[in-house]
Structure formats: C-alpha cells, structure tokens
Enzyme design. Structure first.
Site, short mmCIF file in Angstrom:
data_model
loop_
_atom_site.label_atom_id
_atom_site.label_comp_id
_atom_site.label_asym_id
_atom_site.label_seq_id
_atom_site.Cartn_x
_atom_site.Cartn_y
_atom_site.Cartn_z
N LYS A 46 23.46 -40.88 28.59
CA LYS A 46 22.43 -40.78 27.61
C LYS A 46 21.78 -39.69 27.89
O LYS A 46 21.39 -38.62 27.30
CB LYS A 46 21.47 -42.14 27.21
CG LYS A 46 20.12 -41.73 26.59
CD LYS A 46 19.28 -42.80 26.44
CE LYS A 46 18.43 -43.21 27.94
NZ LYS A 46 17.12 -42.20 27.60
N ASN A 47 21.37 -39.77 29.45
CA ASN A 47 20.44 -38.61 29.76
C ASN A 47 21.14 -37.20 30.24
O ASN A 47 20.47 -36.31 30.56
CB ASN A 47 19.52 -39.01 30.92
CG ASN A 47 18.79 -40.20 30.64
OD1 ASN A 47 18.44 -40.54 29.40
ND2 ASN A 47 18.29 -41.02 31.54
N CYS A 87 4.70 -43.20 26.02
CA CYS A 87 5.90 -44.14 25.47
C CYS A 87 5.64 -45.36 26.28
O CYS A 87 4.44 -45.84 27.14
CB CYS A 87 7.23 -43.82 25.82
SG CYS A 87 7.65 -43.57 27.50
N ARG A 134 3.55 -40.15 30.40
CA ARG A 134 4.64 -39.02 30.19
C ARG A 134 4.14 -37.66 29.96
O ARG A 134 4.32 -37.25 28.84
CB ARG A 134 5.53 -39.58 29.15
CG ARG A 134 6.24 -40.91 29.07
CD ARG A 134 6.91 -41.02 30.47
NE ARG A 134 8.40 -40.43 30.45
CZ ARG A 134 9.50 -40.87 29.62
NH1 ARG A 134 9.35 -42.08 29.03
NH2 ARG A 134 10.46 -39.98 29.95
N ASP A 158 2.98 -31.19 31.10
CA ASP A 158 2.28 -30.17 31.71
C ASP A 158 3.08 -29.26 32.62
O ASP A 158 3.43 -27.90 32.58
CB ASP A 158 1.16 -30.36 32.60
CG ASP A 158 1.56 -31.42 33.92
OD1 ASP A 158 2.36 -32.61 33.27
OD2 ASP A 158 1.22 -31.15 34.98
N LEU A 159 4.33 -29.99 33.30
CA LEU A 159 5.36 -29.40 34.21
C LEU A 159 6.11 -28.32 33.30
O LEU A 159 6.58 -27.26 33.48
CB LEU A 159 6.11 -30.00 35.06
CG LEU A 159 5.13 -30.82 35.90
CD1 LEU A 159 5.99 -31.84 36.87
CD2 LEU A 159 4.35 -29.78 36.99
N ASP A 195 15.25 -45.93 36.81
CA ASP A 195 15.93 -46.26 35.44
C ASP A 195 16.79 -47.79 35.85
O ASP A 195 17.29 -48.26 35.03
CB ASP A 195 16.66 -45.36 34.76
CG ASP A 195 16.06 -44.22 34.37
OD1 ASP A 195 16.84 -43.14 33.90
OD2 ASP A 195 15.00 -44.48 34.12
#
Ligand code: EPZ
Length: 421
Positions: free
Chosen positions: A22-23, A116, A121, A124-125, A306
């Site tokens: 997924k990622n 979420c 979450r 800024d970066l 995760d």
C-alpha cells in the site's frame, strides 16, 4: 459498517502470496501525474486507499483501468484542478499530490489532509521542503495553495525523516531546474521503490534507502514504463503475527525478508521458527508465545510503527511482560481498550504500554478504530476462546486486500458480514 465474525482456536497452515505494498503504491500512483504516457502497474493492491487515490487522480484527469491484474494508467490528460476536499480528507496521502502537480504544472491546490485516527499528522515538513525549492505556499480556508512557477533545486535537511515529506520533495525536485539534495531523508524501502519508478519515467535520482538523496532536476520524460509494486512488508508481518498467535506454520511468497528484519528478530524472541529465502519466508509457531521484553517503534530500519498493534496483540498472551513504546504517533494505542475487553492485562500511559501476558483471550465484540488496530483485533480473535466480532472492517479494508479470505485460505474461520446486510 462491516464486521468479521471470528471463531478462535484454528491453527494456520499453508502457503500465501503477500499483497503489493500500500505504502509503495500510493506515492507511485501520485507520481503518475508526472508522465504523459500510459503506464502499467503490476501487483498494485486492490484496497480502499488505492481506490480512493484512483478517484482523486480521475478528478485530475488521470485515466485508469484494470487489464486483468495489471493497472493501466495515463496522465496524458492530467490537469492541475483543485483536489476534491471530500477525497483529500478521506485519504491523507493526497498531500503527496502536491509534489507531482508542482512538478508537472507549476501549481497545486490541496485540501488540508488534517489528522486521522492515529494522530494530528502535521504536514509542516512537506511544506517547508517545497518552499525550500522555491514554491510559494499559502494556506487559506482549509486549503494549501502552491505556486511553483519559480521553483529550483536546493538543499533540504529534514528535521525528522518523514516518509511522506521525503516522497513529496523527491517528486517536486525531479522536474524543476537544478539539482536537489535531501539530508536526513526517510530510509524506508518504499522510498527506494519511488526512486526506481521516477527513474523509469525519466528521473535521475540516487541515494534512496540512505539518509541522503540526490535528485538531478529538469527531468526529460521518457515513454511510460511498466512497474511492479514491491511486496507489502506490513501485510507480511501481519500474517506472521497471525501464525504466531494461532499456532501452525505458513510459507509466505513474494516477500522481502530483508525489509522485516526487526520484526523477524522479535518473533524469534517470542519462540517462532523463521527461515528466509530470497523472496519467501517460512514461519512455524507452537504453543504459547514467549515474552518479548521491549518493543520500541522507530523510523526504518527500526521496528515499524505500522506493526506495533499487531505484535501488541501477540504480547497479550505471551508468557511474561512486555513494554511497548510508540515513538511515532501520539494516538496509536486505540486497540488497548478493545484488547482489554477480550481479557488482556494492559497498563497504558501516553506512549508506553505494559502488557502482562494472560493464558488466553476470550472472544468479545470489539471495534476497529484504525487500520492496523483493526488487523490487531483480527489477530487477537484468531487466538481467543470462542467467537470474536471485529466491527468497522472498513478500516481494515483500507490497507489489506481481503484479509479475511487470506487468513481463511490458511485455515482460519472468519465470516465477513457487510454493514449493508
Ligand atoms: C507513512 O506516513 C505511512 N503512510 C504510514 O503508514 C507510516 O506509519 C508512516 O509513514 C511512518 O512509517 C504512507 O506511506 C501512505 P511520516 P507519513 O511523515 O508519511 C511527523 C499505515 O498504517 N511529521 O514519516 O504520514 C508525524 O507527525 C500508515 O500504513 C511531522 O511532524 O509518516 C509523525 O510523528 C499509517 N511533520 C512522524 O513525523 C510532517 O510534515 C512520521 O510521519 C510530516 C510528519
């Protein structure tokens, strides 16, 4: 909302192919905006997050269709219209559409993805990195509005090795004039996957997988590529925890053992026998898991956040006490209350949980509150006495391709009841 009805006590055995990551798929899909040709993605997981990303891309003019198990996708008619707020709220990963849209069109508008289930979450970066490349960024009425017509290469040091921010900056820097260096970049395998995809459509990036990534700007697009999405290391780890909980043995195919070294080490500590091939892994588990003393989540190659909820479920029945520290997200222990309903002995304060293993959990009605927490409750149900109902399976379907069917193919007894029934 859907539910899994799980009858505990069934050993697992058999062979199963691990789904595509997924990622890895999400940033690669975002990057398809950068190409005008037709691309073919193989092994793209059929999950809700991919479905939502394809919907966002469709609203931006990116066409896609499945040709068997290949996903055909074309950015030929892509346009940089504002991303639909509904979808960008539903899918946090929409934030990394900014990089590709700036890269191709010099402008991008995205609704603030917001927090979420697992935490605030911040982004800024991401924004600091894009601004360092010359993007002019305004935040207005819940939208992020970027003008990238004067973008250029630059040197960016990430205060924190953010996965998404690294990916966003890579995609933005690939096409703007001038070279970029990112230091303290995330080192997750999915970053290397994105580098490989971008290079296959004309990019010139190297260093992904290390803390310094070099991007040659001014990407000259080449005819679109075919790309196979890498195996999902978290889905693999989830199946391994399921076997460890239920007992039995399984062979996982299409897996990268080198991507899950920290998990393998912890499951061996729990008494699992694990042997690795080049792209296969065998796990055997018998009897009660042994104590895993300490689990601390860290950026890759540390123990992955995760996988925290899934191994947490295993610790609830281990023969001893575990200390689990969640360093990445401030609200990623929402499975604790649900596991306690099943008889787990947990003391949790802020980002630390102390888990005293009990002999057996007992089945109960429990509620998934996020993707990985839902997987953890499913794992808990496999080992519990009696029946467990895991509600809100929509969370699980966001990241797992038919997790119930995969586990049933190994001998579990899970009945899916859709909310519509
Ligand atoms: C990616 O999220 C993954 N999602 C997450 O997987 C994963 O948990 C996370 O990386 C860490 O490995 C995808 O790849 C789609 P981060 P991302 O930016 O990019 C802070 C799952 O279950 N931060 O590395 O959002 C942030 O608050 C999901 O599959 C900032 O402070 O993660 C967090 O504490 C959940 N400012 C830490 O960095 C920023 O601008 C890690 O976030 C960005 C992040």
């Amino acid at each position: 909302m859907g539910k899994f009805i799980i009858e505990g006590g069934h050993r697992l055995s058999g062979r199963v192919k691990v789904q595509g990551a997924k990622n890895a798929a999400l940033p690669v899909l975002a990057a398809t905006v950068m190409s005008r040709g037709e691309m073919t993605l193989f092994n793209c997981p059929e999950i809700r997050d991919v479905h939502n990303m394809l919907s966002i891309l469709r609203e931006l003019g990116v066409e896609s269709y499945y040709d068997g198990d290949a996903l055909k996708i074309s950015g030929r008619n892509a346009r940089s219209s504002p991303m639909p707020q509904r979808l960008s709220k539903e899918l946090r990963s929409s934030i990394f559409m900014l990089g590709p849209l700036l890269s191709r069109f010099g402008e991008a508008v995205c609704a603030y993805p917001g927090g979420c289930e697992i935490g605030h979450r911040p982004v800024d970066l991401h924004l600091k990195g894009l601004a360092a490349l010359g993007a002019d960024i305004r935040e207005e009425r819940g939208y992020i509005i970027c003008d990238g017509h004067n973008m250029h290469g630059g040197e960016i040091h990430l205060d924190y090795p953010s996965v998404g921010a690294t990916e966003n900056i890579m995609m933005a820097a690939a096409a703007v004039p001038g070279d970029t260096v990112i230091t303290n970049s995330a080192r997750e395998p999915e970053i290397e996957e994105l580098q490989n995809f971008l290079n296959s459509i004309g990019g010139d990036i190297r260093g992904a997988g290390t803390s310094t990534i070099y991007i040659k700007g001014g990407m000259e697009e080449v005819p679109a590529a075919a790309h196979r999405i890498m195996p999902d290391r978290i889905a693999a780890g989830t199946l391994m925890c399921a076997v460890a909980m239920a007992g039995g043995e399984a062979e996982l195919t299409d897996v990268c053992p080198e991507h899950i070294g920290s998990l393998i080490s912890k499951l061996r500590e729990a008494g699992c026998h694990i042997s690795c091939g080049r792209d296969t892994l065998e796990i055997r588990a018998k009897g009660r898991p042994k104590e895993i003393k300490l689990i601390e989540t860290l950026p890759y190659p540390g123990f992955p956040t995760d996988m925290q909820a899934q191994i947490f479920a295993l610790c609830t029945v281990a023969d001893g006490t575990s200390v689990i520290v969640e360093n990445l997200f401030e609200n990623r222990f929402r499975h604790c209350a649900e596991l306690i309903k099943m008889g787990a002995n947990i003391t949790q304060k802020d980002r630390t949980a102390i888990v005293r293993g009990v002999e057996k959990l007992s089945g109960a009605v429990v509620y998934a509150k996020d993707l990985r927490g839902g997987a953890a409750l499913t794992i808990a149900g496999l080992g519990a006495e009696g029946m467990t109902a895991v509600e809100n399976t929509e969370y699980i379907d966001r990241g797992y391709q038919r997790l119930d069917e995969t586990l049933n193919s190994l001998g579990a007894c899970i009945k899916r009841e859709d909310g519509t029934q």
